[in-house]
Design an enzyme around this catalytic site. Structure first.
Site, PDB file in Angstrom:
ATOM      1  N   ASN A   7      -0.156  10.667 -16.450  1.00 52.23           N
ATOM      2  CA  ASN A   7      -1.482  11.262 -16.246  1.00 52.23           C
ATOM      3  C   ASN A   7      -1.347  12.256 -15.095  1.00 52.23           C
ATOM      4  O   ASN A   7      -1.299  11.875 -13.938  1.00 52.23           O
ATOM      5  CB  ASN A   7      -2.478  10.147 -15.907  1.00 52.23           C
ATOM      6  CG  ASN A   7      -3.883  10.688 -15.698  1.00 52.23           C
ATOM      7  OD1 ASN A   7      -4.105  11.893 -15.723  1.00 52.23           O
ATOM      8  ND2 ASN A   7      -4.817   9.788 -15.478  1.00 52.23           N
ATOM      9  N   ARG A  90      -1.711  11.857 -21.031  1.00 57.93           N
ATOM     10  CA  ARG A  90      -3.160  12.025 -21.064  1.00 57.93           C
ATOM     11  C   ARG A  90      -3.442  13.518 -20.965  1.00 57.93           C
ATOM     12  O   ARG A  90      -2.949  14.192 -20.053  1.00 57.93           O
ATOM     13  CB  ARG A  90      -3.790  11.301 -19.884  1.00 57.93           C
ATOM     14  CG  ARG A  90      -5.276  11.525 -19.841  1.00 57.93           C
ATOM     15  CD  ARG A  90      -5.859  11.129 -18.527  1.00 57.93           C
ATOM     16  NE  ARG A  90      -7.289  11.394 -18.556  1.00 57.93           N
ATOM     17  CZ  ARG A  90      -8.005  11.605 -17.463  1.00 57.93           C
ATOM     18  NH1 ARG A  90      -7.433  11.583 -16.291  1.00 57.93           N
ATOM     19  NH2 ARG A  90      -9.288  11.844 -17.560  1.00 57.93           N
ATOM     20  N   HIS A 179     -13.647  10.760 -21.112  1.00 61.41           N
ATOM     21  CA  HIS A 179     -13.398   9.304 -21.042  1.00 61.41           C
ATOM     22  C   HIS A 179     -13.248   8.708 -22.437  1.00 61.41           C
ATOM     23  O   HIS A 179     -13.491   7.509 -22.641  1.00 61.41           O
ATOM     24  CB  HIS A 179     -14.549   8.550 -20.332  1.00 61.41           C
ATOM     25  CG  HIS A 179     -14.686   8.849 -18.870  1.00 61.41           C
ATOM     26  ND1 HIS A 179     -15.919   9.012 -18.264  1.00 61.41           N
ATOM     27  CD2 HIS A 179     -13.767   8.999 -17.885  1.00 61.41           C
ATOM     28  CE1 HIS A 179     -15.748   9.237 -16.972  1.00 61.41           C
ATOM     29  NE2 HIS A 179     -14.452   9.254 -16.719  1.00 61.41           N
ATOM     30  N   ARG A 240     -20.415  14.374  -8.250  1.00 59.15           N
ATOM     31  CA  ARG A 240     -20.964  15.350  -9.207  1.00 59.15           C
ATOM     32  C   ARG A 240     -22.452  15.096  -9.428  1.00 59.15           C
ATOM     33  O   ARG A 240     -22.876  13.934  -9.489  1.00 59.15           O
ATOM     34  CB  ARG A 240     -20.239  15.241 -10.552  1.00 59.15           C
ATOM     35  CG  ARG A 240     -18.808  15.721 -10.490  1.00 59.15           C
ATOM     36  CD  ARG A 240     -18.138  15.588 -11.849  1.00 59.15           C
ATOM     37  NE  ARG A 240     -16.770  15.142 -11.672  1.00 59.15           N
ATOM     38  CZ  ARG A 240     -16.111  14.354 -12.514  1.00 59.15           C
ATOM     39  NH1 ARG A 240     -16.683  13.938 -13.626  1.00 59.15           N
ATOM     40  NH2 ARG A 240     -14.874  13.999 -12.262  1.00 59.15           N
ATOM     41  N   GLY A 330     -14.339   1.296 -12.453  1.00 59.35           N
ATOM     42  CA  GLY A 330     -14.466   0.772 -11.081  1.00 59.35           C
ATOM     43  C   GLY A 330     -15.794   0.120 -10.753  1.00 59.35           C
ATOM     44  O   GLY A 330     -15.842  -1.038 -10.351  1.00 59.35           O
ATOM     45  N   GLU A 383      -6.892   2.488 -19.869  1.00 60.48           N
ATOM     46  CA  GLU A 383      -6.568   3.740 -20.535  1.00 60.48           C
ATOM     47  C   GLU A 383      -5.064   3.897 -20.761  1.00 60.48           C
ATOM     48  O   GLU A 383      -4.647   4.430 -21.786  1.00 60.48           O
ATOM     49  CB  GLU A 383      -7.116   4.918 -19.706  1.00 60.48           C
ATOM     50  CG  GLU A 383      -8.623   5.034 -19.861  1.00 60.48           C
ATOM     51  CD  GLU A 383      -9.297   5.868 -18.784  1.00 60.48           C
ATOM     52  OE1 GLU A 383      -9.342   5.410 -17.624  1.00 60.48           O
ATOM     53  OE2 GLU A 383      -9.765   6.964 -19.085  1.00 60.48           O
TER      54      GLU A 383
HETATM   55  P1  ADP Z   1     -12.114   7.106 -11.355  1.00 61.89           P
HETATM   56  O1  ADP Z   1     -13.255   7.790 -12.004  1.00 61.89           O
HETATM   57  O2  ADP Z   1     -11.566   7.826 -10.156  1.00 61.89           O
HETATM   58  O3  ADP Z   1     -11.077   6.566 -12.305  1.00 61.89           O
HETATM   59  P2  ADP Z   1     -12.687   4.292 -10.885  1.00 61.89           P
HETATM   60  O4  ADP Z   1     -13.034   3.869 -12.248  1.00 61.89           O
HETATM   61  O5  ADP Z   1     -11.420   3.795 -10.282  1.00 61.89           O
HETATM   62  O6  ADP Z   1     -12.809   5.854 -10.688  1.00 61.89           O
HETATM   63  O7  ADP Z   1     -13.904   3.852  -9.940  1.00 61.89           O
HETATM   64  C1  ADP Z   1     -13.877   4.138  -8.577  1.00 61.89           C
HETATM   65  C2  ADP Z   1     -15.158   3.610  -7.961  1.00 61.89           C
HETATM   66  O8  ADP Z   1     -15.286   2.211  -8.271  1.00 61.89           O
HETATM   67  C3  ADP Z   1     -15.111   3.668  -6.452  1.00 61.89           C
HETATM   68  O9  ADP Z   1     -15.728   4.844  -6.002  1.00 61.89           O
HETATM   69  C4  ADP Z   1     -15.902   2.465  -6.028  1.00 61.89           C
HETATM   70  O10 ADP Z   1     -17.197   2.911  -5.715  1.00 61.89           O
HETATM   71  C5  ADP Z   1     -15.993   1.583  -7.238  1.00 61.89           C
HETATM   72  N1  ADP Z   1     -15.409   0.270  -6.980  1.00 61.89           N
HETATM   73  C6  ADP Z   1     -14.115  -0.105  -7.059  1.00 61.89           C
HETATM   74  N2  ADP Z   1     -13.966  -1.395  -6.701  1.00 61.89           N
HETATM   75  C7  ADP Z   1     -15.191  -1.846  -6.395  1.00 61.89           C
HETATM   76  C8  ADP Z   1     -15.727  -3.087  -5.949  1.00 61.89           C
HETATM   77  N3  ADP Z   1     -14.943  -4.146  -5.755  1.00 61.89           N
HETATM   78  N4  ADP Z   1     -17.054  -3.177  -5.750  1.00 61.89           N
HETATM   79  C9  ADP Z   1     -17.854  -2.123  -5.944  1.00 61.89           C
HETATM   80  N5  ADP Z   1     -17.418  -0.923  -6.362  1.00 61.89           N
HETATM   81  C10 ADP Z   1     -16.116  -0.788  -6.576  1.00 61.89           C
END
Ligand code: ADP
Length: 395
Positions: A7, A90, A179, A240, A330, A383
Site C-alpha cells: 500500500n 492497493r 474504501h 476532512r 479505527g 484490507e
Molecule cells: P485510517 O483512515 O488512517 O486507516 P484508522 O481506521 O486506523 O484510520 O482509524 C484511525 C482513528 O481510529 C484514529 O484517529 C482514532 O481516532 C481512532 N481509534 C483508534 N483506536 C481507537 C480507540 N482505542 N478508541 C477510540 N478511537 C480509536
C-alpha cells in the site's frame, strides 16, 4: 502461496507478507519519510520488531529494503525471494475502467495512469510502488486491487451529481466512492458471521476511521456510498470537511483571502473533527477532551455521529430497509461511545444497543439486543487480507 501486499503513499509504503493458505501475517511494516530521510519499521511475526533509520531516496530503494528485511537472517521470515508468489497492490482510483481487481500488465499500468487525474495525490504513488516491485521482482505476478472497484455496481441515479451532464461525459465527474475493499470485506464477513448468503442481506457498512465512509450494500452489491469523486465527500472526518454547501468554498476564499488551492487545503487538512474541536483529529483525544469538559471536543463527536446516522437513515430509505449496520475501522471498531451515539438515532429501525456487548473493541460481535429487528455489529476490517485473497483468486 506467500503474497506481498503493498500500500504505497506519496512518502510512505505499508506492507504485509501473508501466507494465503493459513491467512497468517508473516511480517508487516512501514517505510516512512521516503524521499526525505527514511525510516523502516519491520514487524516479523514471532520475532522482535525492528526500526531502522536508513536513506530512502525513492520507493524502489524502500521496496529493496523491505525485501532485504523479509529475507534477512535475523529479522526475516522467508529464506529467499523465490518464496514470494505474488504481489497485491492497493490502488486508490480505478475510475470507470476497473470494476474488479486485475492482473497487472503494461496496458493496465497505462489505464491506471489514465485515472491519475481523478486521484492526483494517490494514484501516481501507487504506480511508483508497482514499478518499483516490477523492477526488483520482474518475474513475480502482480495484481491491482482498487478502492473504487466495489462501488462500480452503483446505479446511475446514485452516482450522478446534479451538474451539467457534459462534465460527466467530458471529465468523468461522478461519485466513485472509496474504501471499497473494506466495504466488500466487511459486508461479506457480516453475512458469513450471521450464516446468511450476502444476496439475502441489506447491510449498511460504517467504515469510521481517520477517513470515514458509509456504504449501502444490497444483496452483496454496493448501491450507494458517501464518498464521491474524491474522498472529501460524506461525513466530517478526522481533518476532512465531508459534505458542505459548495458555496462555502467561494465565501471562505473571499473572506479569508485564500486561493482555491488554499481553500481546498483547509477542507482536506484543517476541517472535520479537527476543525470543529480545534484540538485533534484523533477520536481518542476528543474523548479525553470531552471527559475533561471541553465542549468543542464533545461537539465534534456529536456532529460526527449525527452525520453518520443521517447517512444510515438515507441508505435504509433507498434500500427500502436494512438488516444490519456494521461498524468497522479505527473508530468503528474501538469507540463504543460513537457507536452508541449513532445507534441512539436508530430506534425507528427497531435497533436497540446491548450496552454490555457494545463495550467490545476490535472484535467481531453482535452489539444489538436479541429483540432488535435491525442488527448492529462490530466487524473489524482487514484490507490487506482482502487484497491477498483477491490476488490469489486472480492468479
Ligand atoms: P485510517 O483512515 O488512517 O486507516 P484508522 O481506521 O486506523 O484510520 O482509524 C484511525 C482513528 O481510529 C484514529 O484517529 C482514532 O481516532 C481512532 N481509534 C483508534 N483506536 C481507537 C480507540 N482505542 N478508541 C477510540 N478511537 C480509536
Amino acid at each position: 502461496m506467500k503474497v506481498l501486499v503493498i500500500n504505497c503513499g506519496s512518502s510512505s509504503l505499508k506492507y504485509q507478507l501473508i501466507d494465503s493458505v493459513t491467512e497468517q501475517v508473516l511480517a508487516k511494516g512501514l517505510c516512512e519519510r521516503i524521499g526525505i530521510d527514511g525510516r523502516l519499521t519491520h514487524k516479523p511475526t514471532g520475532k522482535n520488531p525492528v526500526q531502522i533509520s536508513v536513506d530512502m531516496p525513492n520507493h524502489t530503494t524502500a521496496v529493496g529494503l523491505v525485501l532485504k528485511e523479509l529475507t534477512d537472517e535475523a529479522n526475516g521470515v522467508i529464506s529467499s525471494l523465490e518464496e514470494i508468489g505474488a504481489v497485491g497492490h492497493r490502488v486508490v482510483h480505478g475510475g470507470e475502467k476497473f470494476a474488479a481487481s486485475v492482473v497487472i500488465t503494461p496496458e493496465v499500468i497505462a489505464d491506471i495512469e489514465a485515472c491519475n487525474d481523478l486521484a492526483p495525490l494517490h494514484n501516481p504513488a501507487n504506480l511508483i510502488g508497482i514499478n518499483a516491485c516490477a523492477q526488483l521482482m520482474p518475474h513475480v505476478p502482480m495484481v491491482a486491487v482498487f478502492d473504487t472497484a466495489f462501488h462500480q455496481t452503483m446505479p446511475e441515479k446514485a452516482y450522478l451529481y446534479g451538474l451539467p451532464y457534459e462534465y460527466y461525459e467530458k471529465y468523468s465527474v461522478r461519485r466513485y466512492g472509496f474504501h471499497g475493499t473494506s466495504h466488500s470485506y466487511v459486508s461479506k464477513r457480516t453475512a458469513q458471521i450471521l450464516g446468511k448468503d450476502p444476496k439475502d442481506l441489506k447491510v449498511i457498512v460504517c467504515h469510521l476511521g481517520n477517513g470515514s465512509s458509509i456504504c449501502a450494500v444490497d444483496g452483496g452489491k454496493s448501491v450507494d456510498t458517501s464518498m464521491g469523486l474524491t474522498p472529501l465527500e460524506g461525513v466530517p472526518m478526522g481533518t476532512r470537511s465531508g459534505g458542505i454547501d459548495p458555496a462555502i468554498v467561494e465565501f471562505i476564499a473571499n473572506k479569508e483571502d485564500l486561493t482555491l488551492e488554499q481553500t481546498m487545503n483547509v477542507l482536506n487538512k484543517k476541517s472535520g473533527v479537527q476543525g470543529i474541536s480545534g484540538v485533534s483529529s484523533d477520536f481518542r483525544d476528543l474523548q479525553a477532551g470531552a471527559d475533561q469538559g471541553n465542549k468543542r471536543c464533545a461537539l465534534a463527536r456529536d456532529v460526527f455521529a449525527y452525520s453518520v446516522a443521517k447517512y444510515v437513515g438515507a441508505y435504509a430509505a433507498v434500500m427500502n430497509g436494512v438488516d444490519v449496520i456494521s461498524f468497522t475501522a479505527g473508530v468503528g471498531e474501538n469507540d463504543p461511545d460513537i457507536r452508541k451515539k449513532v445507534c441512539s438515532y436508530l430506534g425507528y429501525l427497531g435497533l436497540w444497543l446491548d450496552e454490555e456487548k457494545n463495550c467490545v473493541r476490535g472484535k467481531e460481535e453482535i452489539i444489538s439486543t436479541a429483540q432488535s429487528k435491525t442488527l448492529a455489529m462490530v466487524v473489524p476490517t482487514n484490507e490487506e487480507l482482502a487484497i491477498a485473497r483477491e490476488t490469489v483468486a486472480l492468479l
